[in-house]
Design a protein around this motif. Structure first.
Motif, PDB file in Angstrom:
ATOM      1  N   LYS A 174       0.837  -1.213   0.000  1.00 45.46           N
ATOM      2  CA  LYS A 174       0.000   0.000   0.000  1.00 45.46           C
ATOM      3  C   LYS A 174       0.862   1.250   0.000  1.00 45.46           C
ATOM      4  O   LYS A 174       0.565   2.217  -0.703  1.00 45.46           O
ATOM      5  N   ALA A 203       2.211   1.791  -3.412  1.00 42.74           N
ATOM      6  CA  ALA A 203       1.147   2.235  -4.311  1.00 42.74           C
ATOM      7  C   ALA A 203       0.846   3.716  -4.100  1.00 42.74           C
ATOM      8  O   ALA A 203       0.557   4.439  -5.057  1.00 42.74           O
ATOM      9  N   ASN A 204       0.913   4.181  -2.875  1.00 41.88           N
ATOM     10  CA  ASN A 204       0.695   5.599  -2.586  1.00 41.88           C
ATOM     11  C   ASN A 204       1.820   6.466  -3.127  1.00 41.88           C
ATOM     12  O   ASN A 204       1.598   7.608  -3.510  1.00 41.88           O
ATOM     13  N   ASP A 263       3.743   5.684  -5.834  1.00 43.45           N
ATOM     14  CA  ASP A 263       3.783   5.621  -7.299  1.00 43.45           C
ATOM     15  C   ASP A 263       2.365   5.390  -7.792  1.00 43.45           C
ATOM     16  O   ASP A 263       1.874   4.259  -7.784  1.00 43.45           O
ATOM     17  N   THR A 264       1.706   6.448  -8.205  1.00 44.97           N
ATOM     18  CA  THR A 264       0.302   6.347  -8.632  1.00 44.97           C
ATOM     19  C   THR A 264       0.172   6.208 -10.148  1.00 44.97           C
ATOM     20  O   THR A 264      -0.918   6.347 -10.683  1.00 44.97           O
ATOM     21  N   SER A 265       1.265   5.904 -10.817  1.00 45.57           N
ATOM     22  CA  SER A 265       1.223   5.754 -12.268  1.00 45.57           C
ATOM     23  C   SER A 265       0.439   4.508 -12.671  1.00 45.57           C
ATOM     24  O   SER A 265       0.295   3.564 -11.889  1.00 45.57           O
ATOM     25  N   SER A 266      -0.054   4.513 -13.898  1.00 43.15           N
ATOM     26  CA  SER A 266      -0.772   3.339 -14.406  1.00 43.15           C
ATOM     27  C   SER A 266       0.176   2.153 -14.498  1.00 43.15           C
ATOM     28  O   SER A 266      -0.225   1.004 -14.371  1.00 43.15           O
ATOM     29  N   LEU A 282       0.155   0.655 -11.064  1.00 38.81           N
ATOM     30  CA  LEU A 282      -1.175   0.154 -10.711  1.00 38.81           C
ATOM     31  C   LEU A 282      -1.366  -1.288 -11.187  1.00 38.81           C
ATOM     32  O   LEU A 282      -1.844  -2.138 -10.439  1.00 38.81           O
ATOM     33  N   ASP A 324       0.914  -3.551  -9.133  1.00 37.24           N
ATOM     34  CA  ASP A 324       0.362  -3.705  -7.795  1.00 37.24           C
ATOM     35  C   ASP A 324      -0.746  -4.755  -7.788  1.00 37.24           C
ATOM     36  O   ASP A 324      -0.779  -5.639  -6.947  1.00 37.24           O
TER      37      ASP A 324
END
Length: 125
Positions: free
Chosen positions: A50, A53-54, A56-59, A62, A65
């Motif tokens: 988590k 993920a916070n 690196d919010t890139s597609s 995602l 993840d």
């Protein structure tokens, strides 16, 4: 070599350009499941994922993840299709290393990837 060592060997081969990028996330997932579930017994792995993920919010992240965090036997869904042209091994291994670092286990990553002099000396002895 046991199964765990083989997954690490596959990552080293990927780093050397000897295997397709597409096999890297599966190897990563298998290592993470075994290391954090069976080896360390750590329940901190979901929190580390988590956190990454916070950060690196890139597609690009995602999809990774979803692939890594779903558990290889949790359900019958393979996840959304991934555009593998967006991935490269250095990106994947960088995120993988970050997962170990987030839980203060980066030394294990370095050892298994042959970046630790102790591991290198043992392999060449």
């Amino acid at each position: 070599m046991n199964d765990y060592d083989v997954w690490w060997h596959l990552l080293k081969d990927a780093q050397a350009g000897k295997v397709p990028t597409q096999v890297v996330p599966n190897a990563m997932r298998n290592i993470l499941e075994q290391f954090f579930t069976f080896t360390t017994g750590s329940s901190e792995f979901p929190e580390a994922v988590k956190k990454l993920a916070n950060e690196d919010t890139s597609s690009k992240y995602l999809a990774l993840d979803r692939f890594v965090d779903r558990g290889s036997h949790r359900d019958g869904i393979n996840g959304p299709p991934i555009d593998w042209s967006e991935y490269d091994v250095p990106y994947l291994l960088g995120k993988f290393r970050a997962m170990f670092a987030a839980l203060n286990q980066e030394q294990h990553y370095r050892m298994k990837m042959g970046e630790d002099s102790t591991e290198s000396e043992v392999q060449h002895a």
